[in-house]
Write an enzyme that holds these catalytic residues in place. Structure first.
Site, short mmCIF file in Angstrom:
data_model
loop_
_atom_site.label_atom_id
_atom_site.label_comp_id
_atom_site.label_asym_id
_atom_site.label_seq_id
_atom_site.Cartn_x
_atom_site.Cartn_y
_atom_site.Cartn_z
N ASP A 256 -2.48 -5.62 -1.23
CA ASP A 256 -1.01 -4.30 -0.99
C ASP A 256 -1.46 -4.67 -2.71
O ASP A 256 -0.94 -5.20 -3.59
CB ASP A 256 0.03 -4.85 -1.51
CG ASP A 256 1.59 -4.42 -1.14
OD1 ASP A 256 1.45 -3.14 -1.56
OD2 ASP A 256 2.78 -4.90 -1.44
N LYS A 263 1.02 -1.99 -9.05
CA LYS A 263 2.13 -3.25 -8.67
C LYS A 263 1.70 -3.06 -10.18
O LYS A 263 -0.32 -3.46 -10.77
CB LYS A 263 1.51 -4.51 -8.13
CG LYS A 263 2.12 -4.53 -6.77
CD LYS A 263 2.09 -5.64 -6.04
CE LYS A 263 1.82 -5.78 -4.53
NZ LYS A 263 3.80 -5.95 -4.72
N ASP A 275 -0.33 -10.95 1.81
CA ASP A 275 0.55 -10.31 2.08
C ASP A 275 0.55 -10.05 3.76
O ASP A 275 1.43 -8.91 4.22
CB ASP A 275 0.95 -8.80 1.50
CG ASP A 275 1.73 -8.17 0.96
OD1 ASP A 275 3.10 -8.95 1.38
OD2 ASP A 275 2.44 -7.13 1.49
N ARG A 338 8.54 -3.15 4.97
CA ARG A 338 9.71 -2.59 5.94
C ARG A 338 9.08 -1.36 7.08
O ARG A 338 9.52 -1.34 8.21
CB ARG A 338 11.03 -3.29 4.76
CG ARG A 338 10.49 -1.22 4.80
CD ARG A 338 12.03 -1.97 3.24
NE ARG A 338 11.43 -3.02 2.37
CZ ARG A 338 12.34 -3.00 1.99
NH1 ARG A 338 13.52 -2.21 1.15
NH2 ARG A 338 12.02 -4.55 0.62
#
Length: 484
Positions: A256, A263, A275, A338
């Site tokens: 990720d 990030k 992740d 999600r």
């Protein structure tokens, strides 16, 4: 796992042995001192008098170790077991220094052998890695652990071995970097595990994922040069006792970057191979259940991709249509887990499940709230079912902290232009993520486990070690076994 676990009715007189002695022992029982000269017995007695918890005797031809069990009057059975796991971790450093290859565990308490062995074995795990200059010598590592206890059966020892193999599989998967474990390779590893222990695996490729219109998984994958996968693992033994399956869902983001919501690095992106730890947990649980032939019908779902900012990467402000038909406004592409989970949770409904559990390194908010010491849980199950999960967490010391899913939290994910958005407010970040997932769980009871804190450790922590921990494998196995 390379460490073999075995059971025996007795132990040789000249053998490397650890004795678990009851708290308050002032003089060794004959069984633990039969071959000791008087000076050695006096030494151990003196150490016991000083409340020393781990005593070591070098007999030259063999070693004796003495682990003092926690006092039953001063702790709970769960915490006593955890203390013995930690004693196993402490003991392992001595075993390694003494180059012990085979150890007998003689339990004079009749309650501690499995816990001590568990701590030793979990500590002994090593990720093979990719070094070419091998400095460690496997020939001097602990190879076999034999438990001698009137209260432990050979079947219990082999069951523990099966669970540990599931934990080690999960650790291996989490520790593998992206260039060794992309989404396709992850799916193949899950399938290989199924081939080994007897669960069926189906891997959905990009074409089938597109046909199913899994908008969340497809959106996250848009910036990647590599295709996504959706892996379905099904363990359905002939004697399964449940008529409706338990479904386990795991986040499989193999790396990720945060996507266009990039990030920072270091200390944020450089460890993001972790992740997919939720997907690793699901794989480890399925492996352990099948290895131990637990008579339950269990299905695992793992959507997998990496999240990158390249090509046609999805962008903040995009609106995507999920597998369920709900629309989502993407406010932050780093809240991608999600989106994958939501498609898988909606897909789970087709199985008419008894219960759905999902596992994900979902939010930094969960890690900040309770650290690496526990797992954040929330869901729509009854209080009785949540209590059963918490009890399993105490038995395995993979403890749960329940967060609420009050109706008011739905306001945190309201969108002006779509059904919901994928990011909550500055507060209650772990809960708003759970509230997002809840929208996709209609029709069945569900619990979400945010394992962001304990899934991957940057520094060693007792028997959990450093790197991937395999967290929630033992917890989930323990819980599911109670459903037989």
């Amino acid at each position: 796992m390379s460490l073999e676990l075995a059971h025996a009715a007795d132990f040789p007189s000249i053998a490397d042995t650890v004795f678990i002695v009851p708290a308050g022992t002032t003089e060794l029982p004959i069984l633990a001192a039969a071959d000791l000269p008087e000076a050695a017995r006096n030494y151990v007695t003196a150490q016991l008098a000083t409340d020393t918890k781990l005593i070591h005797l070098n007999q030259y031809s063999h070693h004796h170790y003495y682990v003092v069990a926690p006092s039953a009057e001063k702790t709970t059975p769960y915490l006593a077991a955890e203390a013995l796991r930690k004693s196993g971790h402490q003991l392992y450093s001595h075993l390694k220094a003494d180059k012990i290859r085979e150890l007998y565990v003689c339990d004079l308490t009749d309650t501690g052998a499995l816990a001590l062995a568990e701590g030793i074995a979990l500590t002994a795990y090593q990720f093979e890695g990719y070094k070419t200059d091998k400095k460690s010598n496997p020939a001097t590592d602990l190879q076999k652990l034999t438990l001698v206890s009137a209260s432990v059966t050979a079947a219990q020892v082999q069951e523990l071995a099966g669970v540990l193999q599931g934990v080690f599989l999960a650790r291996d998967l989490v520790n593998a970097p992206l260039n060794k474990l992309n989404a396709t390779q992850f799916a193949e590893r899950m399938a290989a595990a199924g081939e080994e222990v007897g669960y069926h695996t189906e891997i959905l490729d990009l074409v089938r994922i597109e046909a199913l219109r899994m908008g969340g998984l497809l959106a996250v994958n848009q910036g990647s040069p590599e295709p996504p996968t959706f892996t379905i693992m099904e363990y359905k033994p002939a004697g399964a006792t449940n008529t409706k399956p338990y479904v386990l869902v795991g986040k499989g983001v193999v790396f990720d970057t945060g996507g266009l919501s990039l990030k920072p690095t270091p200390n944020s992106m450089d460890m993001m191979k972790l992740d997919m730890a939720g997907g690793a947990t699901v794989t480890g649980v399925l492996y352990a259940l099948a290895k131990n032939q637990i008579p339950l019908h269990v299905i695992g779902l793992v959507p997998a991709t990496d999240n990158r900012p390249g090509g046609l990467a999805f962008a903040p402000g995009d609106v995507i249509t999920m597998y369920s038909g709900l629309t989502v406004e993407v406010l932050n592409t780093d809240a991608e887990g999600r989106l994958l989970l939501a498609d898988a949770l909606a897909f789970a409904k087709k199985y008419n499940p008894e219960l759905v559990l999902d596992f994900a390194t979902l939010t930094g908010a969960a890690a900040r709230a309770i650290g690496k010491e526990g797992i954040v849980a929330m869901g729509t199950v009854s209080e009785e079912q949540m209590l059963e999960l918490k009890q399993a967490g105490h038995r395995t010391h993979e403890r749960l902290v329940e967060f609420p899913l009050w109706d008011e939290y739905a306001d945190h994910i309201k969108s002006d232009i779509a059904d919901i958005n994928n990011v909550g407010k500055g507060e209650a970040g772990a809960i708003s993520a759970g509230k997002f997932l809840e929208r996709f769980t209609e029709g069945y009871p569900w619990v979400h486990f945010d394992i962001a804190g304990p899934a991957y450790l940057m520094a060693p922590d007792s028997y959990r070690g450093k790197g991937g921990t395999g967290t929630a494998v033992r917890l989930t196995y323990d819980f599911l076994k109670t459903k037989v």
